[in-house]
Write a protein that holds these residues in place. Structure first.
Motif, PDB file in Angstrom:
ATOM      1  N   MET A 334      79.108  57.937 100.293  1.00  9.58           N
ATOM      2  CA  MET A 334      80.405  58.615 100.286  1.00  9.58           C
ATOM      3  C   MET A 334      80.435  59.748  99.269  1.00  9.58           C
ATOM      4  SD  MET A 334      84.196  56.957  99.687  1.00  9.58           S
ATOM      5  CE  MET A 334      83.758  56.169  98.148  1.00  9.58           C
ATOM      6  N   LEU A 335      79.911  59.478  98.087  1.00 14.89           N
ATOM      7  CA  LEU A 335      79.895  60.495  97.032  1.00 14.89           C
ATOM      8  C   LEU A 335      79.016  61.679  97.412  1.00 14.89           C
ATOM      9  CD1 LEU A 335      79.619  58.192  93.882  1.00 14.89           C
ATOM     10  CD2 LEU A 335      81.671  59.239  94.838  1.00 14.89           C
ATOM     11  N   GLN A 336      77.909  61.382  98.038  1.00 17.10           N
ATOM     12  CA  GLN A 336      76.983  62.444  98.432  1.00 17.10           C
ATOM     13  C   GLN A 336      77.641  63.415  99.410  1.00 17.10           C
ATOM     14  OE1 GLN A 336      73.287  61.049 100.178  1.00 17.10           O
ATOM     15  NE2 GLN A 336      72.165  62.646  99.103  1.00 17.10           N
ATOM     16  N   GLU A 337      78.499  62.887 100.274  1.00 19.98           N
ATOM     17  CA  GLU A 337      79.160  63.739 101.258  1.00 19.98           C
ATOM     18  C   GLU A 337      80.394  64.425 100.691  1.00 19.98           C
ATOM     19  OE1 GLU A 337      81.458  63.348 105.578  1.00 19.98           O
ATOM     20  OE2 GLU A 337      80.050  61.784 104.951  1.00 19.98           O
ATOM     21  N   ALA A 338      81.169  63.724  99.857  1.00 21.63           N
ATOM     22  CA  ALA A 338      82.480  64.236  99.445  1.00 21.63           C
ATOM     23  C   ALA A 338      82.452  65.134  98.215  1.00 21.63           C
ATOM     24  CB  ALA A 338      83.421  63.061  99.178  1.00 21.63           C
ATOM     25  N   LEU A 339      81.480  64.949  97.340  1.00 23.85           N
ATOM     26  CA  LEU A 339      81.487  65.677  96.076  1.00 23.85           C
ATOM     27  C   LEU A 339      80.696  66.977  96.163  1.00 23.85           C
ATOM     28  CD1 LEU A 339      80.991  62.911  93.354  1.00 23.85           C
ATOM     29  CD2 LEU A 339      83.097  63.737  94.367  1.00 23.85           C
ATOM     30  N   PRO A 340      81.194  68.031  95.512  1.00 26.32           N
ATOM     31  CA  PRO A 340      80.371  69.233  95.364  1.00 26.32           C
ATOM     32  C   PRO A 340      79.164  68.909  94.497  1.00 26.32           C
ATOM     33  CG  PRO A 340      82.393  69.397  94.065  1.00 26.32           C
ATOM     34  CD  PRO A 340      82.521  68.181  94.911  1.00 26.32           C
ATOM     35  N   SER A 341      78.046  69.569  94.743  1.00 20.62           N
ATOM     36  CA  SER A 341      76.796  69.227  94.065  1.00 20.62           C
ATOM     37  C   SER A 341      76.912  69.303  92.553  1.00 20.62           C
ATOM     38  CB  SER A 341      75.672  70.145  94.547  1.00 20.62           C
ATOM     39  OG  SER A 341      76.014  71.508  94.332  1.00 20.62           O
ATOM     40  N   VAL A 342      77.766  70.188  92.047  1.00 23.39           N
ATOM     41  CA  VAL A 342      77.875  70.342  90.595  1.00 23.39           C
ATOM     42  C   VAL A 342      78.506  69.108  89.949  1.00 23.39           C
ATOM     43  CG1 VAL A 342      80.168  71.395  90.605  1.00 23.39           C
ATOM     44  CG2 VAL A 342      78.553  71.989  88.779  1.00 23.39           C
ATOM     45  N   LEU A 343      79.265  68.313  90.733  1.00 24.51           N
ATOM     46  CA  LEU A 343      79.917  67.122  90.178  1.00 24.51           C
ATOM     47  C   LEU A 343      79.043  65.875  90.235  1.00 24.51           C
ATOM     48  CD1 LEU A 343      83.676  67.219  91.261  1.00 24.51           C
ATOM     49  CD2 LEU A 343      82.709  67.579  89.000  1.00 24.51           C
ATOM     50  N   ILE A 344      77.927  65.945  90.928  1.00 23.95           N
ATOM     51  CA  ILE A 344      77.049  64.783  91.019  1.00 23.95           C
ATOM     52  C   ILE A 344      76.574  64.363  89.631  1.00 23.95           C
ATOM     53  CG2 ILE A 344      74.831  63.927  91.874  1.00 23.95           C
ATOM     54  CD1 ILE A 344      76.934  64.100  94.018  1.00 23.95           C
ATOM     55  N   GLY A 345      76.285  65.361  88.781  1.00 24.86           N
ATOM     56  CA  GLY A 345      75.869  65.053  87.413  1.00 24.86           C
ATOM     57  C   GLY A 345      76.932  64.289  86.656  1.00 24.86           C
ATOM     58  N   LEU A 346      78.216  64.665  86.860  1.00 26.53           N
ATOM     59  CA  LEU A 346      79.319  63.965  86.202  1.00 26.53           C
ATOM     60  C   LEU A 346      79.389  62.519  86.673  1.00 26.53           C
ATOM     61  CD1 LEU A 346      81.917  63.902  84.476  1.00 26.53           C
ATOM     62  CD2 LEU A 346      83.169  64.715  86.498  1.00 26.53           C
ATOM     63  N   VAL A 347      79.187  62.310  87.985  1.00 31.10           N
ATOM     64  CA  VAL A 347      79.247  60.947  88.523  1.00 31.10           C
ATOM     65  C   VAL A 347      78.107  60.093  87.973  1.00 31.10           C
ATOM     66  CG1 VAL A 347      79.072  59.564  90.621  1.00 31.10           C
ATOM     67  CG2 VAL A 347      80.406  61.658  90.625  1.00 31.10           C
ATOM     68  N   VAL A 348      76.924  60.682  87.884  1.00 31.89           N
ATOM     69  CA  VAL A 348      75.784  59.945  87.340  1.00 31.89           C
ATOM     70  C   VAL A 348      76.074  59.506  85.910  1.00 31.89           C
ATOM     71  CG1 VAL A 348      73.374  60.111  86.626  1.00 31.89           C
ATOM     72  CG2 VAL A 348      74.068  61.022  88.833  1.00 31.89           C
ATOM     73  N   VAL A 349      76.608  60.425  85.105  1.00 34.38           N
ATOM     74  CA  VAL A 349      76.926  60.089  83.713  1.00 34.38           C
ATOM     75  C   VAL A 349      78.090  59.105  83.653  1.00 34.38           C
ATOM     76  CG1 VAL A 349      77.735  61.012  81.508  1.00 34.38           C
ATOM     77  CG2 VAL A 349      75.994  62.232  82.803  1.00 34.38           C
ATOM     78  N   LEU A 350      79.052  59.227  84.580  1.00 36.91           N
ATOM     79  CA  LEU A 350      80.167  58.285  84.645  1.00 36.91           C
ATOM     80  C   LEU A 350      79.659  56.859  84.840  1.00 36.91           C
ATOM     81  CD1 LEU A 350      83.016  57.102  85.405  1.00 36.91           C
ATOM     82  CD2 LEU A 350      82.655  58.071  87.685  1.00 36.91           C
ATOM     83  N   VAL A 351      78.841  56.646  85.855  1.00 40.72           N
ATOM     84  CA  VAL A 351      78.349  55.301  86.144  1.00 40.72           C
ATOM     85  C   VAL A 351      77.338  54.858  85.091  1.00 40.72           C
ATOM     86  CG1 VAL A 351      77.250  53.830  87.858  1.00 40.72           C
ATOM     87  CG2 VAL A 351      78.758  55.663  88.599  1.00 40.72           C
ATOM     88  N   LEU A 352      76.559  55.801  84.590  1.00 41.12           N
ATOM     89  CA  LEU A 352      75.614  55.476  83.520  1.00 41.12           C
ATOM     90  C   LEU A 352      76.361  55.015  82.279  1.00 41.12           C
ATOM     91  CD1 LEU A 352      72.625  55.446  82.721  1.00 41.12           C
ATOM     92  CD2 LEU A 352      72.847  57.844  82.038  1.00 41.12           C
ATOM     93  N   SER A 353      77.463  55.697  81.955  1.00 40.91           N
ATOM     94  CA  SER A 353      78.289  55.313  80.805  1.00 40.91           C
ATOM     95  C   SER A 353      78.851  53.911  80.985  1.00 40.91           C
ATOM     96  CB  SER A 353      79.452  56.308  80.626  1.00 40.91           C
ATOM     97  OG  SER A 353      78.986  57.596  80.359  1.00 40.91           O
ATOM     98  N   ALA A 354      79.425  53.670  82.171  1.00 40.95           N
ATOM     99  CA  ALA A 354      80.007  52.359  82.446  1.00 40.95           C
ATOM    100  C   ALA A 354      78.963  51.264  82.354  1.00 40.95           C
ATOM    101  CB  ALA A 354      80.654  52.365  83.829  1.00 40.95           C
ATOM    102  N   SER A 355      77.779  51.559  82.867  1.00 43.52           N
ATOM    103  CA  SER A 355      76.733  50.535  82.942  1.00 43.52           C
ATOM    104  C   SER A 355      76.082  50.262  81.595  1.00 43.52           C
ATOM    105  CB  SER A 355      75.673  50.963  83.959  1.00 43.52           C
ATOM    106  OG  SER A 355      76.259  51.132  85.227  1.00 43.52           O
ATOM    107  N   LEU A 356      75.781  51.320  80.848  1.00 43.26           N
ATOM    108  CA  LEU A 356      75.130  51.124  79.545  1.00 43.26           C
ATOM    109  C   LEU A 356      76.046  50.395  78.574  1.00 43.26           C
ATOM    110  CD1 LEU A 356      73.140  54.441  78.933  1.00 43.26           C
ATOM    111  CD2 LEU A 356      72.267  52.199  79.594  1.00 43.26           C
ATOM    112  N   SER A 357      77.357  50.671  78.662  1.00 44.86           N
ATOM    113  CA  SER A 357      78.290  49.972  77.775  1.00 44.86           C
ATOM    114  C   SER A 357      78.336  48.479  78.117  1.00 44.86           C
ATOM    115  CB  SER A 357      79.689  50.585  77.887  1.00 44.86           C
ATOM    116  OG  SER A 357      80.139  50.560  79.229  1.00 44.86           O
TER     117      SER A 357
END
Length: 528
Positions: A334-357
């Motif tokens: 869903m994210l791959q289709e809905a998000l502009p490519s420039v926001l993919i980095g934000l999503v990666v860091v978002l989930v990475l932040s949630a997961s590492l914490s």
């Protein structure tokens, strides 16, 4: 170009996390510093630490995908339950009393609390084993979710790619936890929490705007054709299956009350005055992050379909070798289709932040428990604080290694791994911990019964419904046909938590109470 931007963002983020670990390591000199941050952590960092330990790739990738597909927009009610029951009530009911009693008893871990509250070393030893064993599948589920997201962001499809991602995440989380302990995780949790808040809002807006906004997305959801779901129910408030939705709410909300990594936040808060502020901050955080994740998941059918043709999306979700839908692939698609490519980095860091914490909370809790509650007592005085400090750091690495190995099995769904972990831990600890703070009459026998139910019933369910389903097909069919689907590890875990709360005081009525001196000493904490 977007991949390069994403790589740069991730590298900058990783460097920041490691830098914080190095800086805080200079102030981490004792076991108390490593485990509690010197009891100097204020309400904002504690509240953000509570929220970031609560949510990870498990929620964003696994739970949002599976329950968004199953329940539609009503899945957002899970986020509301997480905020009200999992945060507000947890702080109100447990916060102040946990802080007072654990400080008075000088309890560093939940097993340590059980020993000093109930006067039993055996309870401490068994609780420590339960913590270590059943936190492993939860940690594995976090790695599983991360690997899914990285596969989407960097177009990785080979088996080796998943393994490399999980190993890299394990190394990153190990570095800053080993260096700075609780202080490092508290500072990182605050930064990671801010990223999560901004990120989830941006992602939800983009996904909804992709189909014309909230109301247009809901209208589209009404048109989903699925023989297994009544028409229009996916766009209704309570969804197609409110009973089993309630089971998810209980597992993911009430579960925080008995999880060592969550209640540990109350041990370490600076003072009791910070409890109210921490409660408000934590509630708002949980409502935005969890509510946003599940609302997002509610629209997965607009981007995904199955081989049977359900859903409106073009991305075909296939079945795993075990015959189940690959729910964990839905949100990344869903994210791959809905998000502009420039926001993919934000999503990666978002989930990475949630997961590492979440990972940092899990590995810190598990290593602390094993070193402090099992290994140090077993040395009979030969292990001092310095050696215990070293043992905790080694155990962090060992714990992460086992979790990565388990996560290599892609057939193990994220929701299944987490459900068994939460079911066993909270199913064992919730009643004894909650009533231990309030009831002087709670007996050691009642605690043993709760421990036994949590471990034995979770393990039995795991064997029958996950490991050897072919041998119990009749039983599985019967359990799945019940109004509350007991073939689901989620519902099984939720029932165990409720049983722990009910059975603990009930058994105490018919069994010998704890020694009066032990009980009076524990409850003297409230007289100060």
């Amino acid at each position: 170009m977007s991949k390069i931007i994403t790589i740069i963002i991730v590298l900058v983020y990783a460097a920041l996390m490691i830098g914080i670990g190095i800086i805080t390591s200079r102030r981490t000199k004792t076991v108390n510093d490593f485990v509690f941050g010197g009891n100097k952590i204020g309400p904002w960092m504690t509240a953000f630490g509570f929220g970031t330990a609560y949510f990870s790739a498990v929620v964003f990738i696994g739970y949002a995908g599976q329950f968004g597909w199953s329940y539609g927009i009503s899945a957002a009610l899970i986020g509301v339950g997480n905020a009200v029951i999992g945060a507000t009530l947890a702080w109100l009911v447990l916060g102040k009393r946990t802080r007072l009693m654990t400080k008075h008893l000088e309890a560093k871990t939940m097993p340590d609390f059980f020993m000093k509250r109930y006067g039993s070393t055996s309870l401490k030893n068994v609780a420590a084993l339960i913590v270590f064993l059943f936190m492993i599948p939860y940690t594995a589920s976090v790695y599983n979710g991360l690997s899914r997201l990285f596969a989407m962001a960097f177009d990785l499809h080979s088996e080796n790619s998943y393994q490399y991602v999980m190993i890299a995440m394990a190394v990153l989380s190990a570095i800053y936890v080993v260096l700075g302990g609780y202080s490092a995780t508290a500072v990182n949790d605050f930064i990671q929490g801010m990223i999560m808040l901004v990120g989830i809002i941006a992602v939800v807006v983009c996904v909804l705007n992709h189909n014309g906004g909230l109301m247009d997305s809901i209208e589209m959801l009404k048109n989903v054709k699925d023989p297994a779901v009544e028409s229009g129910k996916l766009a209704s408030l309570f969804g197609p299956d409110p009973i089993n939705l309630f089971g998810v709410v209980i597992l993911t909300s009430l579960g925080t009350w008995g999880l060592p990594q969550m209640t540990h936040k109350f041990y370490a808060i600076r003072d009791e005055k910070d409890i109210k502020r921490g409660m408000v901050i934590s509630t708002v955080f949980c409502l935005i992050v969890s509510g946003g994740c599940y609302l997002l998941g509610g629209f997965t059918r607009l981007f995904n379909t199955t081989e049977a043709g359900t859903g409106l999306g073009e991305n075909v979700i296939t079945k795993l070798p075990n015959g189940k839908l690959e729910f964990d692939a839905m949100v990344p698609a869903m994210l791959q289709e809905a998000l502009p490519s420039v926001l993919i980095g934000l999503v990666v860091v978002l989930v990475l932040s949630a997961s590492l914490s979440t990972l940092s909370a899990l590995v810190l809790t598990s290593s602390t428990t094993l070193a402090h509650d099992l290994i140090r007592p077993a040395t009979k005085g030969k292990m001092d604080d310095k050696k215990e400090f070293f043992a905790m750091r080694i155990l962090i690495l060992f714990f992460l290694l086992i979790s990565v190995v388990i996560a290599m099995n892609k057939n193990a769904a994220i929701t299944t791994l987490m459900s068994y972990s939460w079911g066993a831990l909270s199913g064992s600890f919730l009643g004894p911990f909650l009533w231990g703070l309030y009831g002087k009459r709670i007996s050691k026998a009642a605690v043993w019964v709760s421990f036994g139910m949590g471990v034995v019933l979770t393990t039995t369910h795991m064997m029958i419904f996950s490991f050897f389903p072919a041998h119990f097909s009749g039983l599985i069919s019967w359990a799945a046909s019940l109004p509350l689907n007991m073939a689901s590890p989620i519902n099984a875990g939720a029932v165990l938590m409720i049983l722990s709360i009910l059975v603990t005081p009930l058994v105490s009525l018919f069994t010998k109470p704890c020694d009066k001196e032990v009980v009076d000493h524990a409850f003297a904490a409230y007289n100060k």
